[in-house]
Write a protein that holds these residues in place. Sequence first.
Motif, PDB file in Angstrom:
ATOM      1  N   LEU A  92       0.828  -1.294  -0.089  1.00  7.16           N
ATOM      2  CA  LEU A  92       0.005   0.018   0.148  1.00  7.16           C
ATOM      3  C   LEU A  92       0.737   1.206   0.072  1.00  7.16           C
ATOM      4  N   ALA A  93       1.893   1.243   0.710  1.00  5.91           N
ATOM      5  CA  ALA A  93       2.906   2.336   0.787  1.00  5.91           C
ATOM      6  C   ALA A  93       3.639   2.429  -0.642  1.00  5.91           C
ATOM      7  N   ALA A  94       3.690   1.411  -1.386  1.00  8.96           N
ATOM      8  CA  ALA A  94       4.547   1.857  -2.555  1.00  8.96           C
ATOM      9  C   ALA A  94       3.223   2.285  -3.733  1.00  8.96           C
ATOM     10  N   LEU A  95       1.923   1.755  -3.620  1.00  9.75           N
ATOM     11  CA  LEU A  95       0.739   2.338  -4.129  1.00  9.75           C
ATOM     12  C   LEU A  95       0.627   3.612  -4.087  1.00  9.75           C
ATOM     13  N   GLU A 100       0.852   9.539  -5.815  1.00 10.07           N
ATOM     14  CA  GLU A 100       1.306  10.754  -5.382  1.00 10.07           C
ATOM     15  C   GLU A 100       1.758  11.627  -6.711  1.00 10.07           C
ATOM     16  N   ARG A 101       2.642  10.777  -7.423  1.00 13.38           N
ATOM     17  CA  ARG A 101       3.234  11.163  -8.495  1.00 13.38           C
ATOM     18  C   ARG A 101       2.162  11.755  -9.813  1.00 13.38           C
ATOM     19  N   TYR A 102       0.849  11.026  -9.707  1.00  8.88           N
ATOM     20  CA  TYR A 102       0.104  11.407 -10.562  1.00  8.88           C
ATOM     21  C   TYR A 102      -1.352  11.905  -9.870  1.00  8.88           C
ATOM     22  N   PRO A 103      -1.278  13.101  -9.406  1.00  9.35           N
ATOM     23  CA  PRO A 103      -2.475  13.342  -8.473  1.00  9.35           C
ATOM     24  C   PRO A 103      -3.782  13.969  -9.550  1.00  9.35           C
ATOM     25  N   ALA A 104      -3.397  14.185 -10.768  1.00 11.45           N
ATOM     26  CA  ALA A 104      -4.654  14.663 -11.759  1.00 11.45           C
ATOM     27  C   ALA A 104      -5.008  13.671 -12.548  1.00 11.45           C
ATOM     28  N   LEU A 105      -4.485  12.270 -12.369  1.00 10.55           N
ATOM     29  CA  LEU A 105      -4.886  11.312 -13.330  1.00 10.55           C
ATOM     30  C   LEU A 105      -6.229  10.744 -12.860  1.00 10.55           C
ATOM     31  N   HIS A 114     -11.613 -10.868  -7.959  1.00  8.28           N
ATOM     32  CA  HIS A 114     -10.718 -10.549  -6.853  1.00  8.28           C
ATOM     33  C   HIS A 114     -10.760  -9.537  -5.966  1.00  8.28           C
ATOM     34  N   ASP A 115     -11.307  -8.243  -6.655  1.00  3.67           N
ATOM     35  CA  ASP A 115     -11.504  -7.140  -6.113  1.00  3.67           C
ATOM     36  C   ASP A 115     -12.711  -7.494  -5.029  1.00  3.67           C
ATOM     37  N   ARG A 116     -13.574  -8.089  -5.366  1.00  2.00           N
ATOM     38  CA  ARG A 116     -14.583  -8.330  -4.483  1.00  2.00           C
ATOM     39  C   ARG A 116     -14.148  -9.144  -3.386  1.00  2.00           C
ATOM     40  N   ASN A 117     -13.100  -9.725  -3.520  1.00  2.00           N
ATOM     41  CA  ASN A 117     -12.617 -10.738  -2.198  1.00  2.00           C
ATOM     42  C   ASN A 117     -11.567  -9.721  -1.451  1.00  2.00           C
ATOM     43  N   ALA A 118     -10.791  -9.015  -2.244  1.00  2.00           N
ATOM     44  CA  ALA A 118      -9.793  -8.232  -1.462  1.00  2.00           C
ATOM     45  C   ALA A 118     -10.332  -7.003  -1.021  1.00  2.00           C
ATOM     46  N   GLY A 119     -11.432  -6.400  -1.644  1.00  2.00           N
ATOM     47  CA  GLY A 119     -11.957  -5.167  -1.085  1.00  2.00           C
ATOM     48  C   GLY A 119     -11.382  -4.029  -2.047  1.00  2.00           C
ATOM     49  N   ASP A 120     -12.145  -2.885  -1.967  1.00  4.72           N
ATOM     50  CA  ASP A 120     -11.827  -1.638  -2.632  1.00  4.72           C
ATOM     51  C   ASP A 120     -10.382  -1.170  -2.275  1.00  4.72           C
ATOM     52  N   PRO A 121      -9.654  -0.570  -3.260  1.00  2.24           N
ATOM     53  CA  PRO A 121      -8.334   0.318  -3.009  1.00  2.24           C
ATOM     54  C   PRO A 121      -8.509   1.026  -1.772  1.00  2.24           C
ATOM     55  N   PRO A 122      -7.709   1.378  -0.947  1.00  2.21           N
ATOM     56  CA  PRO A 122      -7.927   2.376   0.116  1.00  2.21           C
ATOM     57  C   PRO A 122      -8.325   3.833  -0.613  1.00  2.21           C
ATOM     58  N   GLU A 123      -9.185   4.564   0.453  1.00  3.56           N
ATOM     59  CA  GLU A 123      -9.751   5.794  -0.175  1.00  3.56           C
ATOM     60  C   GLU A 123      -8.746   6.718  -0.652  1.00  3.56           C
ATOM     61  N   GLN A 124      -7.412   6.586  -0.044  1.00  4.41           N
ATOM     62  CA  GLN A 124      -6.477   7.868  -0.346  1.00  4.41           C
ATOM     63  C   GLN A 124      -5.970   7.621  -1.789  1.00  4.41           C
ATOM     64  N   LEU A 125      -6.061   6.471  -2.323  1.00  5.03           N
ATOM     65  CA  LEU A 125      -5.576   6.366  -3.691  1.00  5.03           C
ATOM     66  C   LEU A 125      -6.503   6.924  -4.794  1.00  5.03           C
ATOM     67  N   ALA A 126      -7.780   7.353  -4.411  1.00  2.44           N
ATOM     68  CA  ALA A 126      -8.527   8.233  -5.076  1.00  2.44           C
ATOM     69  C   ALA A 126      -8.994   7.560  -6.261  1.00  2.44           C
ATOM     70  N   PHE A 127      -9.599   6.195  -6.278  1.00  2.79           N
ATOM     71  CA  PHE A 127     -10.008   5.540  -7.325  1.00  2.79           C
ATOM     72  C   PHE A 127     -11.659   5.857  -7.367  1.00  2.79           C
ATOM     73  N   GLU A 128     -12.134   5.711  -8.546  1.00  2.39           N
ATOM     74  CA  GLU A 128     -13.431   5.664  -9.039  1.00  2.39           C
ATOM     75  C   GLU A 128     -13.482   4.079  -9.135  1.00  2.39           C
ATOM     76  N   VAL A 129     -14.508   3.599  -8.346  1.00  4.86           N
ATOM     77  CA  VAL A 129     -14.735   2.076  -8.601  1.00  4.86           C
ATOM     78  C   VAL A 129     -16.174   1.948  -8.859  1.00  4.86           C
ATOM     79  N   VAL A 130     -16.133   1.166 -10.019  1.00  7.31           N
ATOM     80  CA  VAL A 130     -17.584   0.954 -10.578  1.00  7.31           C
ATOM     81  C   VAL A 130     -17.678  -0.565 -10.858  1.00  7.31           C
ATOM     82  N   ALA A 131     -19.029  -0.975 -10.995  1.00  5.87           N
ATOM     83  CA  ALA A 131     -19.349  -2.340 -11.537  1.00  5.87           C
ATOM     84  C   ALA A 131     -19.344  -2.311 -12.970  1.00  5.87           C
TER      85      ALA A 131
END
Length: 234
Positions: A92-95, A100-105, A114-131
């Motif tokens: 998670l630290a590496a991600l 942080e190098r691509y804040p506007a992306l 696997h995402d349903r099993n692992a759980g969504d990425p941490p909120e601080q990664l600022a992903f839009e997660v959709v079905a």
Amino acid sequence: MNAYHVVYVQGIELWLLADKAIYWPEHKALLVADAHFGKAAAYRKLGQPVPHGTTASNLLALDRMLSGYETEWLIFLGDFLHAPGSHAPTTLAALQAWRERYPALRITLIRGNHDRNAGDPPEQLAFEVVAEPLLLGPLALQHEPDPHPTAHVLAGHVHPVFHLYGRGRQRLRLPCFHLGERVSLLPAFGAFTGGYQVDGSLGERIYVVGDERVWPVTAARSAKGSRASAENAE
């Protein structure tokens, strides 16, 4: 040979990249399937002796593509994280440092199994997660390779590979893009993933990836399954 190969799917120009992803020039978008970040960490947590450095190599490949292609939108076609054990602090630290190098992306994750099993990425990664599906024009972006009633599907999940055969019983097993009439498959992006052998049936196209190149091959059915001569890759 180039580091990418231009194809057209439903009239849409797509670039098949040697880094096992697709660039969609119209949307300035990168499509990546099956990154499986944290898979090695999850296996090590179970006591399995697996290689280190897969997260770093995956992130370097993303950096290479983002610097080489004008990208405003990064879309993961499922299986971003591998398992609950992928939430290891080092992963998670590496991600986070990479993000942080691509804040506007803009980054979108289409949930995979696997995402349903692992759980969504941490909120601080600022992903839009959709079905699935994510519909863009005539294309449906999905994780599962299930046909869509109105759109051509781009999907992951299968981790397609293709066998090239040469003289002297030479054989290469390479990741590939598998373009079908209704469903097309991306190779697994992750550095620590398996693969499922595909063939080239009528109306389908196969593009193998290796040695930082992408090239089409012509498959021919035989008693041993799909074959292609090594000359097709020259």
